[in-house]
Motif scaffolding. Structure first.
Motif, short mmCIF file in Angstrom:
data_model
loop_
_atom_site.label_atom_id
_atom_site.label_comp_id
_atom_site.label_asym_id
_atom_site.label_seq_id
_atom_site.Cartn_x
_atom_site.Cartn_y
_atom_site.Cartn_z
N PHE A 83 0.80 -1.22 0.00
CA PHE A 83 0.00 0.00 0.00
C PHE A 83 0.83 1.27 0.00
CE2 PHE A 83 0.54 0.99 4.51
CZ PHE A 83 0.91 -0.24 5.02
N ASN A 84 2.16 1.14 -0.06
CA ASN A 84 3.00 2.32 -0.09
C ASN A 84 4.43 1.87 -0.33
OD1 ASN A 84 3.84 5.02 0.18
ND2 ASN A 84 2.41 5.36 1.87
N GLU A 85 5.34 2.83 -0.40
CA GLU A 85 6.75 2.52 -0.53
C GLU A 85 7.44 2.96 0.76
OE1 GLU A 85 9.25 4.48 -3.58
OE2 GLU A 85 9.33 2.46 -4.44
N PHE A 86 8.25 2.09 1.33
CA PHE A 86 8.79 2.36 2.67
C PHE A 86 10.32 2.36 2.69
CE2 PHE A 86 4.61 0.48 3.15
CZ PHE A 86 4.00 1.40 3.98
N ASN A 87 10.85 3.12 3.65
CA ASN A 87 12.29 3.12 3.89
C ASN A 87 12.68 2.05 4.90
OD1 ASN A 87 11.30 6.28 3.78
ND2 ASN A 87 13.02 5.81 2.43
N VAL A 88 11.74 1.74 5.79
CA VAL A 88 12.00 0.73 6.81
C VAL A 88 10.75 -0.13 6.98
CG1 VAL A 88 12.58 0.31 9.25
CG2 VAL A 88 13.55 2.30 8.08
N ILE A 89 10.92 -1.44 7.04
CA ILE A 89 9.81 -2.33 7.36
C ILE A 89 10.21 -3.19 8.56
CG2 ILE A 89 8.34 -4.24 6.60
CD1 ILE A 89 8.54 -3.16 3.76
N LEU A 90 9.38 -3.17 9.60
CA LEU A 90 9.61 -4.03 10.76
C LEU A 90 8.54 -5.10 10.79
CD1 LEU A 90 9.81 -0.76 12.49
CD2 LEU A 90 11.57 -2.36 13.21
N CYS A 91 8.97 -6.35 10.87
CA CYS A 91 8.02 -7.45 10.97
C CYS A 91 8.68 -8.52 11.82
CB CYS A 91 7.65 -7.98 9.59
SG CYS A 91 6.34 -9.24 9.67
N ARG A 92 8.57 -8.35 13.12
CA ARG A 92 9.33 -9.21 14.04
C ARG A 92 8.40 -10.22 14.72
NH1 ARG A 92 12.29 -6.92 18.12
NH2 ARG A 92 13.92 -8.41 17.59
N ASN A 93 8.77 -11.49 14.62
CA ASN A 93 8.02 -12.58 15.26
C ASN A 93 6.57 -12.65 14.79
OD1 ASN A 93 10.26 -13.37 16.93
ND2 ASN A 93 9.86 -11.53 18.14
N VAL A 94 6.35 -12.32 13.55
CA VAL A 94 5.02 -12.44 12.95
C VAL A 94 5.02 -13.61 11.97
CG1 VAL A 94 3.31 -11.30 11.49
CG2 VAL A 94 4.56 -9.97 13.21
N MET A 95 6.04 -13.64 11.13
CA MET A 95 6.09 -14.69 10.10
C MET A 95 6.40 -16.07 10.67
SD MET A 95 7.64 -12.87 6.71
CE MET A 95 9.05 -12.07 7.47
N ILE A 96 6.79 -16.14 11.95
CA ILE A 96 7.00 -17.47 12.54
C ILE A 96 5.69 -18.26 12.58
CG2 ILE A 96 9.07 -16.92 13.90
CD1 ILE A 96 7.37 -16.55 16.36
N TYR A 97 4.56 -17.56 12.52
CA TYR A 97 3.26 -18.26 12.54
C TYR A 97 2.77 -18.66 11.16
CZ TYR A 97 3.57 -16.81 17.26
OH TYR A 97 4.04 -16.65 18.53
N PHE A 98 3.54 -18.30 10.13
CA PHE A 98 3.15 -18.62 8.75
C PHE A 98 3.86 -19.89 8.30
CE2 PHE A 98 2.70 -13.79 7.63
CZ PHE A 98 1.68 -13.69 8.56
#
Lengths: 278, 196
Positions: free
Chosen positions: A210-225
């Motif tokens: 939905f946008n263009e980012f300089n920083v993306i934080l995704c911590r301990n979320v994808m462990i459930y995927f």
């Protein structure tokens, strides 16, 4: 305590039907979640609803939206803390902040923000590094009720002792009490901390960039995927990052063995900070 | 044990020496993956795996999310995460603690039993709570082999006692006997189980 279910093949069928039904009725897609922990949480939900089988849960969930709301809460893990993993914030100050200083405007996506603890931690860090004014944090979670909670920025007073210790260990030097006011059993975070935060619902399993980012934080979320969904989310992150943008994962997550590894180089190996290089 | 065999080990506070002894008894050619829950503080770092490596002939490291499960390696649950066995790889979770523990022994053992059934060997070592009892019972119920350290040889006997009561293990062994038993099972010697 969840009951451990043994009847394996039948349970698999029931599980698939439940997840399919939930997706078609409510749009929440848990079909590509990692199985072992998903099963545990479904057992917990069955127990909490006073039911005996996954099929009974399916029946109740499909007919009762309130039950669905409780199920989403059970299935999404919202356990987090202010300045959880203090060493991450130290590495972020040392390795990511100097890069961020070179940007006139910084767009940050906090994907899977749960109840917001880590969003406010980042807001505090940016404020202290003098970057908050030119930053905008997009904090998203799949669960709207949880996003609302994050937006409120109210945390239990009894956790503040631990959070203060985390903050200090994370390199914070101010009195932590500057950041909240105490009211009865609650600590209300200073509203200015969310002046540049946009909270909204976004589902990594079904929504797009939905946008263009300089920083993306995704911590301990994808462990459930599972690996298929992990791949989807990583594609989304790569496509949403500017060139040389920074991706922050959890302490025990990596891009190793991912098809996206070649697009990133490590910025801090220990704390899983990556930079998109192509 | 076939190619999908796995050894899962649980130890609580005071069980570290037991883990060291057990790993010390496994030879370099040990053919199964070994996953270990050692209850520990939330903030702990990699030092525990370094420490255990000093006692082990097998390579020791902290498990990562979605890391492939390879034979002859020792995987330690990272601090503050539950460790689970999936189909062919590990998964991590930050769900609430079980028995006040994260990582919890029950979580690893139940997921291993679910994923690998009769190919699991579960070992409960010294500890002072009840974590591991439910998990070991699940291992046994799914056809795996349940082993408990003889409470008389444990620094803390509460956890072995709870596991014995809940799981009716195939073997109750003195600490020094556990590694040789695992080696024998890998050579094809399976304990005889009565009445199942």
């Amino acid at each position: 305590m969840p009951t451990y279910v043994k009847n394996k093949p039948l349970e698999h069928i029931e599980l698939e039907l439940l997840l399919e039904g939930v997706f078609r009725q409510y749009g929440f897609d848990f079909r590509k979640y990692a199985l072992a922990s998903l099963r545990r949480r479904i057992s917990t939900a069955i127990q909490a609803e006073g039911l005996a089988t996954i099929s009974e849960l399916q029946n109740k969930v499909l007919h009762d939206p309130d039950c669905m709301e409780r199920l989403v809460l059970t299935l999404s893990i919202n356990v987090t803390k202010l300045f959880r993993d203090p060493s991450f914030y130290i590495a972020f100050r040392q390795k990511a902040v100097p890069v961020m200083r070179t940007y006139p405007f910084i767009r940050i996506w906090h994907a899977g923000c749960a109840t917001g603890e880590e969003v406010y931690s980042m807001a505090i860090l940016l404020e202290e590094e003098g970057l908050y004014e030119r930053a905008r944090i997009y904090a998203t979670d799949m669960n709207e009720a949880v996003v609302k909670k994050a937006q409120a920025g109210i945390f239990p007073m009894k956790s503040m002792k631990e959070y203060t210790a985390n903050y200090q260990e994370a390199g914070g030097t101010r009195p932590f009490s500057e950041y909240y006011t105490a009211q009865y059993d609650s600590a209300i975070l200073r509203p200015e901390l969310r002046r540049n935060v946009v909270f909204s619902a976004h589902n990594l399993a079904t929504d797009g960039s939905f946008n263009e980012f300089n920083v993306i934080l995704c911590r301990n979320v994808m462990i459930y995927f599972n690996q298929v969904l992990q791949e989807r989310a990583q594609t989304l992150f790569r496509e949403s990052l500017v060139n040389f943008g920074i991706l922050a994962l959890g302490r025990k997550e990596s891009l190793r063995a991912s098809t996206h590894e070649e697009f990133f180089e490590p910025l801090d190996t220990g704390e899983r900070l990556y930079r998109r290089v192509k | 044990m076939s190619q999908t065999g796995i050894v899962v080990i649980g130890a609580s506070l005071g069980g570290l020496r037991a883990v060291e002894t057990l790993l010390g008894g496994l030879p370099a050619g040990f053919p199964l993956p070994v996953a270990i829950i050692q209850h520990r503080e939330a903030g702990s770092d990699d030092r525990l795996s370094d420490l255990l490596q000093g006692h082990a002939a097998l390579p020791v490291g902290e498990a990562e999310d979605k890391e492939a499960i390879a034979p002859g390696r020792v995987y330690l649950a990272p601090a503050d995460y539950h460790l689970l066995v999936e189909n062919g790889h590990f998964a991590l979770s930050t769900e609430p603690p079980v028995w006040f523990a994260r990582p919890a022994i029950d979580v690893l053992f139940e997921s291993a039993a679910e994923a690998r059934g009769a190919q699991v060997i579960g070992v409960v070592l010294s500890g002072s709570n009840e974590d591991g009892a439910r998990g070991l019972a699940a291992v046994r119920r799914c056809g795996g082999i349940a082993v408990v350290q003889d409470p008389a040889t444990a620094e803390s006997s509460a956890m072995p006692n709870a596991a014995i009561a809940a799981a009716k293990p195939d073997e109750i062994l003195p600490l020094e006997g556990i590694a040789p038993f695992l080696v024998r099972v890998c050579e094809g010697v399976r304990p005889v189980r009565e009445g199942t």
